[in-house]
Design a protein around this motif. Structure first.
Motif, mmCIF file in Angstrom:
data_model
loop_
_atom_site.group_PDB
_atom_site.id
_atom_site.type_symbol
_atom_site.label_atom_id
_atom_site.label_comp_id
_atom_site.label_asym_id
_atom_site.label_seq_id
_atom_site.Cartn_x
_atom_site.Cartn_y
_atom_site.Cartn_z
ATOM 1 N N MET A 16 -28.857 25.833 -9.490
ATOM 2 C CA MET A 16 -27.683 24.822 -9.439
ATOM 3 C C MET A 16 -26.582 25.547 -8.520
ATOM 4 O O MET A 16 -26.476 26.958 -8.538
ATOM 5 C CB MET A 16 -26.727 24.613 -10.764
ATOM 6 N N ASP A 17 -25.857 24.973 -7.787
ATOM 7 C CA ASP A 17 -24.870 25.409 -6.997
ATOM 8 C C ASP A 17 -23.726 24.460 -6.424
ATOM 9 O O ASP A 17 -23.895 23.052 -6.740
ATOM 10 C CB ASP A 17 -25.718 25.769 -5.589
ATOM 11 N N ASP A 18 -22.679 24.970 -6.251
ATOM 12 C CA ASP A 18 -21.489 24.036 -6.048
ATOM 13 C C ASP A 18 -21.299 23.664 -4.512
ATOM 14 O O ASP A 18 -21.829 24.163 -3.675
ATOM 15 C CB ASP A 18 -20.206 24.346 -6.573
ATOM 16 N N THR A 25 -21.500 19.549 -8.078
ATOM 17 C CA THR A 25 -22.629 20.422 -8.406
ATOM 18 C C THR A 25 -23.850 19.756 -7.925
ATOM 19 O O THR A 25 -23.941 18.521 -8.200
ATOM 20 C CB THR A 25 -22.667 20.750 -9.784
ATOM 21 N N ARG A 39 -17.731 20.311 -11.286
ATOM 22 C CA ARG A 39 -18.326 21.712 -11.711
ATOM 23 C C ARG A 39 -17.834 22.310 -12.963
ATOM 24 O O ARG A 39 -17.786 23.449 -12.999
ATOM 25 C CB ARG A 39 -18.279 22.596 -10.302
ATOM 26 N N THR A 85 -17.734 23.326 -16.681
ATOM 27 C CA THR A 85 -18.626 23.911 -17.691
ATOM 28 C C THR A 85 -19.305 22.679 -18.632
ATOM 29 O O THR A 85 -20.329 22.593 -18.776
ATOM 30 C CB THR A 85 -18.053 25.262 -18.588
ATOM 31 N N VAL A 100 -21.277 20.343 -17.047
ATOM 32 C CA VAL A 100 -22.648 20.864 -16.442
ATOM 33 C C VAL A 100 -23.518 21.175 -17.496
ATOM 34 O O VAL A 100 -25.070 20.867 -17.602
ATOM 35 C CB VAL A 100 -22.575 22.081 -15.590
ATOM 36 N N ARG A 102 -28.839 30.220 -10.275
ATOM 37 C CA ARG A 102 -27.070 30.006 -10.111
ATOM 38 C C ARG A 102 -26.524 30.748 -9.250
ATOM 39 O O ARG A 102 -26.964 31.787 -8.814
ATOM 40 C CB ARG A 102 -26.639 29.727 -11.376
ATOM 41 N N TYR A 153 -20.959 28.114 -14.184
ATOM 42 C CA TYR A 153 -22.283 27.993 -14.218
ATOM 43 C C TYR A 153 -22.994 29.051 -15.404
ATOM 44 O O TYR A 153 -23.879 28.619 -16.051
ATOM 45 C CB TYR A 153 -23.062 28.017 -12.948
ATOM 46 N N SER A 212 -24.885 27.414 -18.507
ATOM 47 C CA SER A 212 -26.465 27.750 -18.895
ATOM 48 C C SER A 212 -26.457 28.448 -20.078
ATOM 49 O O SER A 212 -27.387 27.960 -20.891
ATOM 50 C CB SER A 212 -26.578 28.911 -17.882
ATOM 51 N N GLN A 236 -31.347 33.600 -16.613
ATOM 52 C CA GLN A 236 -30.299 33.086 -15.544
ATOM 53 C C GLN A 236 -30.646 34.186 -14.473
ATOM 54 O O GLN A 236 -30.384 35.277 -14.538
ATOM 55 C CB GLN A 236 -29.020 33.175 -16.102
#
Length: 162
Positions: free
Chosen positions: A1-3, A14, A31, A33, A36, A51, A57, A61, A70
């Motif tokens: 995941m990335d923004d 996201t 994005r 918390t 997501v 991430r 993130y 997660s 992660q």
């Protein structure tokens, strides 16, 4: 995941990408918390989450899949590595290296030439060096002069060729 920026400094989203196929799975217009983490909970079989370094993130997660690994994505991994290496190089090799002065090499003659009140001696020195084949630029550099000084102009008249 990335923004990513929908509208820079105002709205971010996201993007969710499958690590194995490198294809976009979903795009969210938030994005936060909670949102997501809610999305991640819909996929109970996630074992690895790649991430960026955002705490949003990391928290999402941990909330949705506390047992999942992660990891940092490739871009941020290399970015962090290059920044750490750059900081290391700056510590090892400072930007300013001091060169110790060699005061024993300065002769009385050169000390007199640096003195601006000895104009006639400076002019004679410049003319002599010009006869020896030094260029005007070399003479000016040796005497710490600029192009507009009188000595520079006098030495130029001595021999019009550079």
């Amino acid at each position: 995941m990335d923004d990513f920026a929908i509208r820079k400094r105002y709205t971010y989203g996201t993007v969710m990408i499958d690590l194995e196929t490198h294809r976009v799975v979903d795009i969210m217009n938030s994005r936060e918390t909670e949102k997501v983490a809610e999305w991640l909970k819909t996929y109970p079989n996630i074992q690895v989450i790649s991430r960026d370094g955002a705490s949003t993130y990391a928290n999402a997660s941990s909330l949705s899949h506390p047992e999942a690994y992660q990891i940092s994505d490739r871009f941020h991994l290399f970015k962090n590595l290059s920044e750490a290496f750059s900081r290391f190089l700056m510590r090892q090799f400072p930007a300013r290296i001091e060169i110790p002065s060699n005061k024993g090499a300065a002769t009385i003659e050169m000390a007199a030439l640096y003195e601006t009140r000895n104009l006639s001696q400076r002019i004679r020195f410049a003319k002599q060096k010009r006869k020896e084949g030094y260029t005007i630029s070399e003479i000016a550099l040796c005497m710490h002069l600029g192009e507009t000084t009188k000595i520079y102009k006098v030495a130029r008249r001595q021999n019009p060729t550079r």
